[in-house]
Write a protein that holds these residues in place. Sequence first.
Motif, PDB file in Angstrom:
ATOM      1  N   UNK A 181       0.855  -1.187   0.000  1.00 52.51           N
ATOM      2  CA  UNK A 181       0.000   0.000   0.000  1.00 52.51           C
ATOM      3  C   UNK A 181       0.892   1.238   0.000  1.00 52.51           C
ATOM      4  N   UNK A 182       0.539   2.193  -0.824  1.00 57.90           N
ATOM      5  CA  UNK A 182       1.234   3.475  -0.789  1.00 57.90           C
ATOM      6  C   UNK A 182       2.310   3.620  -1.833  1.00 57.90           C
ATOM      7  N   UNK A 183       2.691   4.854  -2.002  1.00 58.31           N
ATOM      8  CA  UNK A 183       3.647   5.207  -3.036  1.00 58.31           C
ATOM      9  C   UNK A 183       5.070   4.923  -2.567  1.00 58.31           C
ATOM     10  N   UNK A 184       5.882   4.418  -3.469  1.00 54.23           N
ATOM     11  CA  UNK A 184       7.273   4.122  -3.147  1.00 54.23           C
ATOM     12  C   UNK A 184       8.196   4.749  -4.171  1.00 54.23           C
ATOM     13  N   UNK A 185       9.328   5.224  -3.677  1.00 57.49           N
ATOM     14  CA  UNK A 185      10.386   5.639  -4.585  1.00 57.49           C
ATOM     15  C   UNK A 185      11.652   4.963  -4.119  1.00 57.49           C
ATOM     16  N   UNK A 208      -9.358  10.353  -0.828  1.00 57.62           N
ATOM     17  CA  UNK A 208      -8.577  11.008  -1.879  1.00 57.62           C
ATOM     18  C   UNK A 208      -9.441  12.006  -2.644  1.00 57.62           C
ATOM     19  N   UNK A 214      -4.694  13.909 -16.896  1.00 55.28           N
ATOM     20  CA  UNK A 214      -3.823  14.493 -17.922  1.00 55.28           C
ATOM     21  C   UNK A 214      -4.451  14.233 -19.304  1.00 55.28           C
TER      22      UNK A 214
ATOM     23  N   UNK B 132      -1.090  10.042 -14.965  1.00 53.87           N
ATOM     24  CA  UNK B 132       0.236  10.543 -14.592  1.00 53.87           C
ATOM     25  C   UNK B 132       1.316   9.579 -15.096  1.00 53.87           C
ATOM     26  N   UNK B 307       7.172   5.200  -9.699  1.00 57.56           N
ATOM     27  CA  UNK B 307       7.462   6.361  -8.855  1.00 57.56           C
ATOM     28  C   UNK B 307       6.484   7.499  -9.106  1.00 57.56           C
ATOM     29  N   UNK B 308       5.906   7.540 -10.298  1.00 50.57           N
ATOM     30  CA  UNK B 308       5.036   8.666 -10.634  1.00 50.57           C
ATOM     31  C   UNK B 308       3.632   8.495 -10.074  1.00 50.57           C
ATOM     32  N   UNK B 309       3.162   7.265  -9.965  1.00 49.69           N
ATOM     33  CA  UNK B 309       1.760   7.017  -9.602  1.00 49.69           C
ATOM     34  C   UNK B 309       1.395   7.712  -8.293  1.00 49.69           C
ATOM     35  N   UNK B 310       0.448   8.660  -8.319  1.00 46.04           N
ATOM     36  CA  UNK B 310       0.145   9.415  -7.103  1.00 46.04           C
ATOM     37  C   UNK B 310      -0.588   8.608  -6.040  1.00 46.04           C
ATOM     38  N   UNK B 311      -1.204   7.494  -6.438  1.00 45.44           N
ATOM     39  CA  UNK B 311      -1.941   6.699  -5.456  1.00 45.44           C
ATOM     40  C   UNK B 311      -1.195   5.420  -5.075  1.00 45.44           C
ATOM     41  N   UNK B 312      -0.009   5.232  -5.612  1.00 44.13           N
ATOM     42  CA  UNK B 312       0.773   4.051  -5.249  1.00 44.13           C
ATOM     43  C   UNK B 312       0.139   2.753  -5.697  1.00 44.13           C
TER      44      UNK B 312
END
Lengths: 225, 354
Positions: A181-185, A208, A214, B132, B307-312
């Motif tokens: 769950x959640x964004x990772x870099x 959210x 886009x 995105x 890395x770009x996906x805003x909702x993971x």
Amino acid sequence: MKSRKLLFVTGVTLTVGVSVTVGFLFETFRQSRADSLPDMRPAMTPGMRPAAAAPGMRPAAMAARRPAEKQPVPVAGAPAVASRSDTLETNPPPFSKGIFPCSQCHEDMELNAKRRTLTEEHKNIVLKHDEKNRWCLDCHNAKDRNVLRLASGKTVKFSESYKLCGQCHGTIYRDWRVGVHGRRKGFWNGKKTYLLCATCHNPHQPKFKRMKPLPPPVRPEEIRP
Amino acid sequence: MTVKHPLFDDPSRCADARSCTAADCAERASCQAGQRLPKLQASRRGFLKATAAAAAALSLARCGKDVFQGRFSELSKAEVKEIISGLEREYRKKYPVNRKGKQLITVTAEPPQPGVVFGYGLDLTRCIGCRTCVHACVDENNQSRKPQIQWIKVLELEKRRGVDLMHSDPYYNPPKVPEPGKYYLPVACQQCSNPPCTRVCPVKATWKEKDGIVVVDYNWCIGCRYCVVACPYGARHFNWAEPTVPEEEIEPNMHYLGNRPRMKGVVEKCTFCIQRVRAPVDQRTGKPAAERDQNIPGKGRYPACVEACPVGARKFGNLLDPKSEIRYILENKRVLVLKEELNTRPKFYYFYAT
């Protein structure tokens, strides 16, 4: 008579013993072969089987093959922070500018624990997060405003706020810890960022916000070189 | 003497409008094609010969070594290095400025890591259809802006229909997403374990690498587009015209099989951001691939879309590593692959986190 019986028993024992041993050896051999050939058979890696099997899988089988729950290991080959303790390295909490530490205002104020709508300060905060059953002091610690408060009365720092969120959202918390769950870099086989829940979800209105997409792709008939 | 020419047999047709004078045309009926043909033919043949030779010489001179480059998998390390440094020189000259300022363009041909097969997870309960990822992918992989090429296509589907690709719409453009009653399904290359696209390539210009990534050698592709037709996911894209990328938007970190600038007439596709994921960074020093010690296993970055996906919603990892996120997903979540019945065995898994 006795000797024939003995012979029979011995024969049966031997047969069973030999067949079990052979079966075991064969299985071991197969296992070791399978283990030694991961590259050659990518389609047969254990991880791929559940793709087809998962929908029809029995709950018991699902539970049996859930190894990561007890020791959540978020990262392969990364510093094993998560597996040792329940505290993770995350980004700093996303405070509004100049708001922290809360004690700079609250230290001198008298505690008013009455449930009410705030009219003087924090007017921009609208609670839409189970607001019927909860209010500020369920999560914010009344005595020391610089920390948060768990349901047990234990306090946690803002930088560990995921423990607070995890009290109710347990399944999401579990997924977040393992990186699902959640964004990772970062690196798929190295260090990766862990974002606090509050980085993406406004804790007071966690749903959210909808956003503008886009631009869509150009239709084929409109593509001109 | 009259020489009959099959094309000009018919005396009613003028032999050659360009060479006939007005006087000739006046007496069209008697215009005897053969009388001028032998001479004309000879001169035309000579002219064509000379032109062809000149063109061939010119093109060879311009293409340089590309024409004589061998099959990529059969090249020695030294040859690969030479080709790559040649490309680097070419691109640096062409794009002195890029989206990271004046950072020099680097081209690598980082090979697959042993013990790694990449897998991708996409959470359908989280994706909000914001596109995105599409635009992050375009930027990272130097996709042509005009004519437009986008490797990721986000489909809008109706929740009540389920995964029904027939009624999907990739051109949705509401003021706000997600729309009620709709869900979104981004589709790019599914990196099949049994890819139909590589099998149909008549020149073997596309193949599956050891780490599971299906790649294209743009220098070897002849542009026949068989693979475009064979792919059941619409994941391959053809450069119908010379692709254009503004100089200041070029991504300087390139891979030979990945995001280096393509040319007209070749096919391209998603490579899981091969230039990022193939361990380009030294584990200890954090230096990029070009400077890293090849004996130390490097660490690879996530693909740009992850890395770009805003909702993971996008997850990525090594399928052979039991501790990876992707393995956790496969072992604990409800997972589906697209068009399972085709036995393409994708390594792109859609899952439901809740």
